[in-house]
Scaffold this motif. Structure first.
Motif, PDB file in Angstrom:
ATOM      1  N   GLN A  58       0.831  -1.205   0.000  1.00 29.06           N
ATOM      2  CA  GLN A  58       0.000   0.000   0.000  1.00 29.06           C
ATOM      3  C   GLN A  58       0.866   1.255   0.000  1.00 29.06           C
ATOM      4  O   GLN A  58       0.510   2.272  -0.611  1.00 29.06           O
ATOM      5  CB  GLN A  58      -0.924  -0.006   1.227  1.00 29.06           C
ATOM      6  CG  GLN A  58      -1.994  -1.081   1.142  1.00 29.06           C
ATOM      7  CD  GLN A  58      -3.263  -0.672   1.870  1.00 29.06           C
ATOM      8  OE1 GLN A  58      -3.471   0.497   2.172  1.00 29.06           O
ATOM      9  NE2 GLN A  58      -4.106  -1.643   2.163  1.00 29.06           N
ATOM     10  N   ALA A  59       2.000   1.153   0.683  1.00 40.00           N
ATOM     11  CA  ALA A  59       2.910   2.301   0.697  1.00 40.00           C
ATOM     12  C   ALA A  59       3.474   2.553  -0.700  1.00 40.00           C
ATOM     13  O   ALA A  59       3.601   3.696  -1.142  1.00 40.00           O
ATOM     14  CB  ALA A  59       4.041   2.068   1.697  1.00 40.00           C
ATOM     15  N   VAL A  60       3.788   1.458  -1.411  1.00 38.58           N
ATOM     16  CA  VAL A  60       4.290   1.607  -2.776  1.00 38.58           C
ATOM     17  C   VAL A  60       3.215   2.225  -3.664  1.00 38.58           C
ATOM     18  O   VAL A  60       3.469   3.119  -4.472  1.00 38.58           O
ATOM     19  CB  VAL A  60       4.731   0.232  -3.342  1.00 38.58           C
ATOM     20  CG1 VAL A  60       5.078   0.351  -4.821  1.00 38.58           C
ATOM     21  CG2 VAL A  60       5.911  -0.299  -2.546  1.00 38.58           C
ATOM     22  N   LEU A  61       1.967   1.743  -3.485  1.00 37.91           N
ATOM     23  CA  LEU A  61       0.857   2.260  -4.285  1.00 37.91           C
ATOM     24  C   LEU A  61       0.679   3.751  -4.038  1.00 37.91           C
ATOM     25  O   LEU A  61       0.404   4.522  -4.961  1.00 37.91           O
ATOM     26  CB  LEU A  61      -0.427   1.499  -3.924  1.00 37.91           C
ATOM     27  CG  LEU A  61      -1.624   1.708  -4.845  1.00 37.91           C
ATOM     28  CD1 LEU A  61      -1.323   1.202  -6.244  1.00 37.91           C
ATOM     29  CD2 LEU A  61      -2.856   0.997  -4.299  1.00 37.91           C
ATOM     30  N   ARG A  78       1.263   6.082  -7.073  1.00 32.81           N
ATOM     31  CA  ARG A  78      -0.025   6.414  -7.662  1.00 32.81           C
ATOM     32  C   ARG A  78      -0.853   7.393  -6.834  1.00 32.81           C
ATOM     33  O   ARG A  78      -1.882   7.867  -7.295  1.00 32.81           O
ATOM     34  CB  ARG A  78      -0.858   5.131  -7.870  1.00 32.81           C
ATOM     35  CG  ARG A  78      -0.209   4.122  -8.761  1.00 32.81           C
ATOM     36  CD  ARG A  78      -0.121   4.583 -10.190  1.00 32.81           C
ATOM     37  NE  ARG A  78      -1.414   5.024 -10.694  1.00 32.81           N
ATOM     38  CZ  ARG A  78      -1.595   5.613 -11.849  1.00 32.81           C
ATOM     39  NH1 ARG A  78      -0.556   5.839 -12.634  1.00 32.81           N
ATOM     40  NH2 ARG A  78      -2.800   5.994 -12.250  1.00 32.81           N
ATOM     41  N   GLY A  79      -0.456   7.625  -5.586  1.00 30.34           N
ATOM     42  CA  GLY A  79      -1.195   8.577  -4.763  1.00 30.34           C
ATOM     43  C   GLY A  79      -2.430   8.016  -4.094  1.00 30.34           C
ATOM     44  O   GLY A  79      -3.167   8.760  -3.457  1.00 30.34           O
ATOM     45  N   SER A  80      -2.683   6.691  -4.229  1.00 25.74           N
ATOM     46  CA  SER A  80      -3.819   6.098  -3.519  1.00 25.74           C
ATOM     47  C   SER A  80      -3.440   5.943  -2.058  1.00 25.74           C
ATOM     48  O   SER A  80      -2.475   5.241  -1.733  1.00 25.74           O
ATOM     49  CB  SER A  80      -4.164   4.732  -4.097  1.00 25.74           C
ATOM     50  OG  SER A  80      -4.437   4.854  -5.466  1.00 25.74           O
ATOM     51  N   PHE A  81      -4.216   6.541  -1.162  1.00 28.60           N
ATOM     52  CA  PHE A  81      -3.771   6.583   0.226  1.00 28.60           C
ATOM     53  C   PHE A  81      -4.040   5.249   0.926  1.00 28.60           C
ATOM     54  O   PHE A  81      -5.121   4.681   0.802  1.00 28.60           O
ATOM     55  CB  PHE A  81      -4.453   7.718   0.977  1.00 28.60           C
ATOM     56  CG  PHE A  81      -3.689   8.094   2.203  1.00 28.60           C
ATOM     57  CD1 PHE A  81      -2.549   8.870   2.112  1.00 28.60           C
ATOM     58  CD2 PHE A  81      -4.082   7.623   3.445  1.00 28.60           C
ATOM     59  CE1 PHE A  81      -1.818   9.186   3.234  1.00 28.60           C
ATOM     60  CE2 PHE A  81      -3.346   7.934   4.571  1.00 28.60           C
ATOM     61  CZ  PHE A  81      -2.210   8.718   4.459  1.00 28.60           C
ATOM     62  N   PRO A  82      -3.073   4.752   1.715  1.00 28.90           N
ATOM     63  CA  PRO A  82      -3.214   3.423   2.313  1.00 28.90           C
ATOM     64  C   PRO A  82      -4.377   3.347   3.299  1.00 28.90           C
ATOM     65  O   PRO A  82      -4.622   4.275   4.058  1.00 28.90           O
ATOM     66  CB  PRO A  82      -1.891   3.225   3.065  1.00 28.90           C
ATOM     67  CG  PRO A  82      -0.959   4.241   2.540  1.00 28.90           C
ATOM     68  CD  PRO A  82      -1.787   5.380   2.033  1.00 28.90           C
TER      69      PRO A  82
END
Lengths: 446, 327
Positions: free
Chosen positions: A352-355, A359-363
């Motif tokens: 999720q941190a990589v995402l 990509r800016g999707s917050f974990p």
């Protein structure tokens, strides 16, 4: 359209066929690429030569693929190939997902579900989905408690793992604020409206008194309303699962506040996610907007180089959550175990941190907030704002409000049928409210 | 027809080959042969009816059956018999009546100008123009354009703030029009997309029909001293009657089923047909009930109501015309 019906009993297959036929006739057409044909052993072997092929069905540009997470997983697991099928429009994706679920055919091994639909999926599709609470690598403590609860059934099964969430902040244009004589520093701006959305309205009126020509304070009344509701508890449903949208004072207060923005002429009278709205970013037609984390990329995209260095991010008056998604694993899949493992890995804090980083999707995994990619994240387009810190704080403050099966639909009707008329056609808030309630009753068949 | 079908026909009808002459039972054979020749047309036409049964009749019947239940997309197997309730509620469903009124209004706004324009265009194309082929192809280009692409472009044209149409409206010195929210403006805008798309198609049909009218009729009329206008009125139009009936029929069916243009006209409205449902057609309402609100039974009832509407419409036309629509 990919079917996996080779081993399914006949009656079920016929029903699936009828349903798909109905879907094709009444609705749009599917665009999934074909699922690789099953070999004699029952294992799919596609061009990759890997024994297990997992498909992930998503809507829009979901980001998992774009962030390179599938590639990483395939490197770690040489026996697994991952393929993604995507439908651009979420409103087309969801009915199709339901059709596939109820037919037990045409499903990907992992499917994405939007938060507005998650309660309905949990309510009505529980026996068609795998329990992910105990999938290898899944730890309840990793997730924000409210996110974890949203995909949990009454008997404690967890049918969806949270990917991202949409904690709220307010994005604003420094140049417009300065022109109107308002502070531009993000801490000072945050203090202007800290604690109360009504203070945001007051700031708007101050702005309007000295606003630059052709610049409104915010984009839309619906946007304000959605932001206020996103921090309410309860929202549209109470803890017993009853629809309370018509009687909930918090909803009415959000409605009234949104309407006040419209009546005072503080909005650019735009509808979100339309071409006019996009052009509003490009032409700088409004000075602030309630922005969930996922909207940053959109603003950057539509604002383009012309907006570089002009945008900033301040804390929202009150924390709220707007949007977000889950991954579910259909029980009818041929690789349920492998799919659950992949879903668990994709939603683990590290991924999720990589995402978020890419990509800016917050974990939605609280455990990711402390990871350096999140904790130290800054956004260059938004004046190097410490987005990790701002959105983490917002996420921690979100109340654990019950989600209801028709949350997404109610939200959409309030915004696009009700408040949009107040904003764009000058319909009176009272009359528009009645119209919205009528539309909700009709849509929910009450 | 596929080669498979041809083979099927050939096997069913081993057409009169050198069939064992001199054997007894010639009468029987003759009877068989007669049967064959009588059955042949049915066998030949059977593939169509088989396909129609599978993809036309069966869905029609299934929809009728579904319309008698309360059934949700979330659990299609959990049906609850409600009889005619889904139909009865349509009578008091203001969203249905709104959609019906919109359908009729947009239908009239789209069909009447469209057919008149097509007639005029066909008349022009029929004349000896330089570059006739170009104009004929150009007339058909909108029809060949995907409705999605066309509608998205029109949605941009009709944008409130940065749209080209409002820019032109501003040049004339008028206030900008809210093409999305105006109850009439939005209907006109949607109708304009339909007109743009179908005028050329209808024009080519009229053109084809015009070219079948014998030139002698025009010559005779001209000799009798008929003006250009009278020749059009008394020679061309009567010659076009079958074409007019056909395009009218197709346009009315298209108008009742209008769906793609209003769905895509506003990217923000989706199936609701605008903030106040101001351009929600029956087709959109059906879609909204079925695939947004997930009520399959109600959607099915709307589908049948649309079919009944067409049947009633054509029944009325037949009555009014007395002799009925010419085929």
């Amino acid at each position: 359209m990919g079917w996996r019906t080779a081993t399914r009993p006949r009656g079920r297959r016929r029903r699936a066929l009828a349903l798909l036929l109905a879907a094709a006739l009444l609705g749009g057409c599917a665009t999934d690429p074909p699922v690789p044909p099953a070999a004699g052993s029952g294992e799919a072997v596609d061009g990759s030569g890997r024994p297990v092929t997992l498909t992930v069905g998503v809507y829009g540009t979901f980001g998992l693929k774009e962030a390179g997470l599938y590639d990483t997983y395939m490197r770690l697991h040489p026996d697994v190939a991952i393929r993604q099928t995507s439908l651009a429009r979420a409103d087309v994706y969801y009915p199709q997902l339901l059709t596939h679920l109820t037919a037990g055919a045409g499903l990907a091994d992992i499917q994405a579900v939007e938060v507005g639909n998650i309660a309905e999926v949990v309510d009505t599709q529980a026996d068609r989905l795998a329990d992910l609470a105990h999938a290898p690598g899944v730890r309840e403590d990793d997730f924000l408690p409210w996110k974890w609860a949203q995909a949990r059934t009454a008997d404690g099964r967890v049918l969806g793992l949270g990917t991202d969430i949409g904690p709220l902040a307010v994005c604003y244009r420094k140049d417009h604020f300065a022109a109107a004589g308002l502070p531009t520093d993000r801490e000072e701006v945050g203090r202007l409206w800290a604690g109360d959305w009504r203070a945001y309205l007051e700031t708007g009126r101050r702005f309007a008194a000295r606003a630059p020509e052709g610049v409104a304070f915010t984009d839309s009344a619906s946007g304000v309303m959605a932001a206020v509701i996103s921090g309410a508890n309860p929202r549209y449903y109470d803890a017993e699962g009853r629809l309370v949208v018509a009687d909930n004072p918090a909803v009415r207060a959000a409605w009234d506040l949104g309407a006040e923005f419209a009546e005072h002429g503080l909005t650019a009278r735009l509808q979100q996610f339309t071409p006019d709205w996009d052009q509003g970013f490009a032409h700088g037609r409004f000075a602030s907007i309630a922005c969930p984390a996922w909207m940053l990329g959109y603003i950057q995209d539509k604002g383009g180089p012309a907006g570089q260095g002009k945008w900033e991010i301040a804390e929202a008056p009150r924390p709220g959550n707007w949007g977000g998604s889950f991954l579910v694993v259909p029980a009818a899949g041929r690789h349920v175990e492998e799919a659950a493992a992949l879903a668990a890995w994709l939603t683990a804090p590290e991924q999720q941190a990589v995402l978020f980083e890419r990509r800016g999707s917050f974990p939605s995994a609280e455990a990711a907030f402390g990871l350096p990619q999140v904790r130290e994240a800054r956004h260059p387009y938004f004046g190097d704002a410490p987005v990790g810190r701002i959105y983490s704080a917002a996420a921690m403050g979100v109340p654990v409000a019950p989600v209801g099966p028709k949350d997404g639909l109610v939200n959409q009707i309030l915004s696009d049928t009700g408040m949009l008329q107040v904003d764009q056609t000058g319909r009176s808030p009272e009359s528009a409210w009645r119209a919205a309630m009528k539309a909700i009753d009709n849509a929910l068949d009450r | 027809m596929s080669s498979g079908t041809a083979e099927l026909v050939a096997r069913a009808l081993p057409l009169t080959g050198p069939g064992a002459p001199g054997r007894p039972g010639a009468a029987r054979r003759e009877r068989l042969g007669r049967l064959r020749s009588r059955a042949a047309p049915y066998v030949l036409i059977a593939p169509f009816f088989l396909l129609f049964g599978a993809f036309g009749l069966f869905p029609l019947a299934a929809t009728a059956w579904t319309s008698l239940f309360r059934v949700e997309l979330t659990a299609p197997e959990a049906r609850e018999w409600v009889g005619a309730h889904n139909y009865a509620r349509l009578l008091t469903d203001e969203f249905f009546w709104n959609a019906l009124a919109n359908t009729v209004l947009i239908g009239v706004l789209a069909t009447v100008p469209q057919l008149l324009l097509a007639l005029g265009a066909a008349h022009l194309l029929d004349a000896r123009l330089r570059g006739r082929l170009f104009f004929r192809v150009a007339a058909l280009a909108p029809y060949a354009t995907s409705v999605a692409a066309a509608t998205l472009v029109f949605a941009l044209f009709y944008g409130r703030d940065q749209g080209m149409v409002n820019w032109a409206v501003g040049l004339v010195g008028l206030d900008p029009v809210d093409w999305q929210n105006g109850p009439w403006a939005s209907k006109c805008a949607v109708a304009s997309i339909v007109i743009w798309r179908w005028t050329g198609y209808n024009a080519l049909i009229y053109l084809a029909a015009m070219q079948t009218i014998p030139p002698e009729l025009y010559e005779a009329a001209a000799l009798d001293g008929a003006s250009r206008w009278r020749r059009f009125w008394h020679v061309t139009l009567p010659g076009l009657r079958p074409a007019l009936a056909f395009t009218g029929l197709v346009s009315v069916i298209g108008a009742v089923q209008l769906f793609g243009e209003p769905l895509l006209f506003s990217s923000g409205a989706g199936a609701s047909g605008g903030a106040d449902h101001q351009y929600q057609t029956l087709g959109l309402y059906l879609y909204e009930q079925g695939w947004v609100n997930l009520h399959l039974g109600r959607a099915a009832a709307i589908a049948w109501a649309m079919l009944l509407l067409l049947v009633v419409l054509f029944g009325v036309v037949r009555l009014v015309r007395g002799k009925g629509v010419r085929r």
